[in-house]
Design an enzyme around this catalytic site. Structure first.
Site, short mmCIF file in Angstrom:
data_model
loop_
_atom_site.label_atom_id
_atom_site.label_comp_id
_atom_site.label_asym_id
_atom_site.label_seq_id
_atom_site.Cartn_x
_atom_site.Cartn_y
_atom_site.Cartn_z
N CYS A 106 0.83 -1.21 0.00
CA CYS A 106 0.00 0.00 0.00
C CYS A 106 0.86 1.25 0.00
CB CYS A 106 -0.93 -0.01 1.21
SG CYS A 106 -2.03 1.43 1.31
N CYS A 203 -6.09 -2.79 7.45
CA CYS A 203 -7.23 -1.87 7.38
C CYS A 203 -8.47 -2.51 6.80
CB CYS A 203 -6.86 -0.61 6.61
SG CYS A 203 -6.53 -0.87 4.84
#
Length: 370
Positions: A106, A203
Site C-alpha cells: 500500500c 485496514c
C-alpha cells in the site's frame, strides 16, 4: 503562496498524520490535506464495525483538523486502485502459499504513487505523511533512514518508495518521539486525537480474521483445499489440516495437532496441499532469496557483497547478514540463522540507520541445501 511551498499531507484521521499536518502548517507551508478512501469493509462481508483510516469517523477527524486551522481538505476514493494493487495481491499470495504484506504494498503503490498523482493535479510541490522515518538527499540519491523513536520506527515499510517520490517527500515526525507527538497535540487542545486508540489490524480486515476474509473473497476455496496433510520434515503424515492458504510460516497456535512436543509450520507446499511441521530448531534458516528489489542507497550492487542488518518482518530487530545481488535476485546469508523466514514478506537491508533497499522474500534455505 507560501515561500516554503505547497504540500499535500496524507491525513488518516489519526494522531500522527494530523500532527504532521499541523506542524507543517505552523512551519509556514501551504497545506492541503487529503484523506483516501481505500476500502469499504462492508463489501467483504465482515461483521466488525469499520474502523481505521477508511471509516467515516476517521475521515471526519481529519477534516475537522483542516477546518479548525483553515487549510483545504479533500477526500479521494481510490478503492479501485487499492483493490487492483493490494486486495488482489493479498488473495493471490495466500493462494500461492505465501504470506503477503499489504501495508508495504500500500505504501508503494497507494500512499505514494497515488498521492504523487494527486499532488501534481493540485500543484503541490511536496507530499507528506505521518510515518516515523527520515528521508534525506545524499548525492543524487534519496535515502530513507530510521526514525529516532525505535519503538515507532516505520522505515521498514517504506523501502519500496521510488526515488521520484522520495525527492518530493517530507516526513515531519522522523526526528521526534511518540511521547513528544502526544504532548504537541495536547498543548494545542487536540485531546480527542491523544485519546484515540490506534489500530494495528490490516485496514481491510478490522476483525483480524484473514482466513474468514479469504473464504468470503474466494468462493469455493474452503472446500477446494481442505483435508490436506500435515507432515513432518521427513514426510511422515501426522494429521490433516484445513487448507494450505490458512497457515503461515512460524505458526504454532491453531494447528489442532498434538505430538507431545511444540511444533511450528516450517514450510507450505501449495502443489501437494501439504503443510510441513517441525521443531523450533527446524524452523531455522541460514539464508534466503529476495526479488523485485528496490535499492535506494546503492542502486547497483550486482556482483558485490555487503554487510547489513536485515529485517524479515516489521517488528524484527534485524540480523547481521551478507547480501550479494546476482542479477535481479538478492542472495542473503545470515551469520547465525533466522527463524520463520516467510516467503511473500518484505526483506529490508540496513546499513547502520539507513535503508539500503529491500524486496520480497522468494524462498529460504538451509546450508545443506546450497
Amino acid at each position: 503562496m507560501s515561500k516554503k511551498g505547497r504540500v499535500l499531507v496524507a491525513m488518516s484521521g489519526g494522531i500522527d498524520s494530523s500532527v504532521a499536518a499541523v506542524m507543517l502548517y505552523e512551519q509556514g507551508y501551504e497545506v492541503v490535506g487529503i484523506t483516501m478512501k481505500t476500502w469499504s469493509y462492508a463489501s467483504s462481508g465482515g461483521k466488525k464495525k469499520e474502523t481505521g483510516c477508511c471509516s467515516l469517523d476517521s475521515i471526519n477527524d481529519a477534516r475537522n483538523i483542516a477546518v479548525e486551522l483553515g487549510f483545504p481538505h479533500i477526500i479521494v476514493d481510490i478503492r479501485e486502485e487499492f483493490g487492483s494493487h493490494v486486495i488482489n495481491h493479498f488473495k493471490s499470495e495466500y493462494l500461492a502459499g505465501r504470506t503477503p504484506n499489504p501495508c508495504v504494498l500500500c505504501n508503494t503503490h497507494i500512499k505514494w504513487d497515488a498521492l504523487l498523482q494527486r499532488a501534481n493535479k493540485l500543484n503541490c510541490d511536496y507530499l507528506a505523511t505521518g510515518h516515523y522515518a527520515k528521508v534525506r538527499q545524499e548525492g543524487e540519491r534519496y535515502v530513507i533512514s530510521k526514525g529516532v523513536d525505535a519503538n515507532k520506527d516505520q522505515s521498514y515499510a517504506l523501502w519500496g518508495v521510488s526515488q521520484e517520490s522520495l525527492s518530493r517527500t517530507i516526513l515531519p515526525l522522523g526526528g521526534l518521539t511518540k511521547k513528544y507527538i502526544r504532548e504537541f497535540a495536547t498543548e494545542r487542545g487536540f485531546t480527542d486525537l491523544v485519546n484515540k486508540s490506534e489500530s494495528y489490524e490490516i485496514c481491510f480486515i478490522p476483525d483480524n480474521d484473514y482466513r474468514g476474509f479469504l473464504k468470503r473473497q474466494v468462493p469455493g476455496l474452503e472446500e477446494a483445499v481442505k483435508g490436506g496433510d500435515f507432515v513432518l520434515e521427513d514426510g511422515t503424515v501426522v494429521g490433516h489440516h484445513e487448507g494450505y492458504p490458512f497457515y503461515t510460516i512460524g505458526q504454532r497456535k491453531g494447528l489442532n495437532i498434538a505430538l507431545g512436543y511444540p511444533v511450528y509450520v516450517t514450510e507450505i507446499q501449495k502443489e501437494t496441499n501439504r503443510v510441513v511441521l517441525g521443531t523450533f530448531d527446524e524452523l531455522c534458516r541460514d539464508g534466503m532469496y529476495v526479488h523485485k528489489l528496490n535499492l535506494s542507497k546503492y542502486p547497483d550492487l550486482n556482483g558485490k557483497k555487503l554487510d547489513t542488518i536485515t529485517k524479515i518482518r516489521y517488528n524484527d530487530q534485524g540480523t547481521p547478514a551478507v547480501i550479494e545481488q546476482v542479477g535481479d535476485l538478492m542472495h542473503v546469508f545470515f551469520g547465525s540463522g533466522v527463524h520463520a523466514v516467510t516467503p511473500g514478506q518484505a526483506a529490508v537491508f540496513y546499513e547502520e540507520e539507513d535503508v539500503i533497499g529491500g524486496g520480497w522474500i522468494v524462498s529460504a534455505f538451509k546450508r545443506q541445501q546450497l
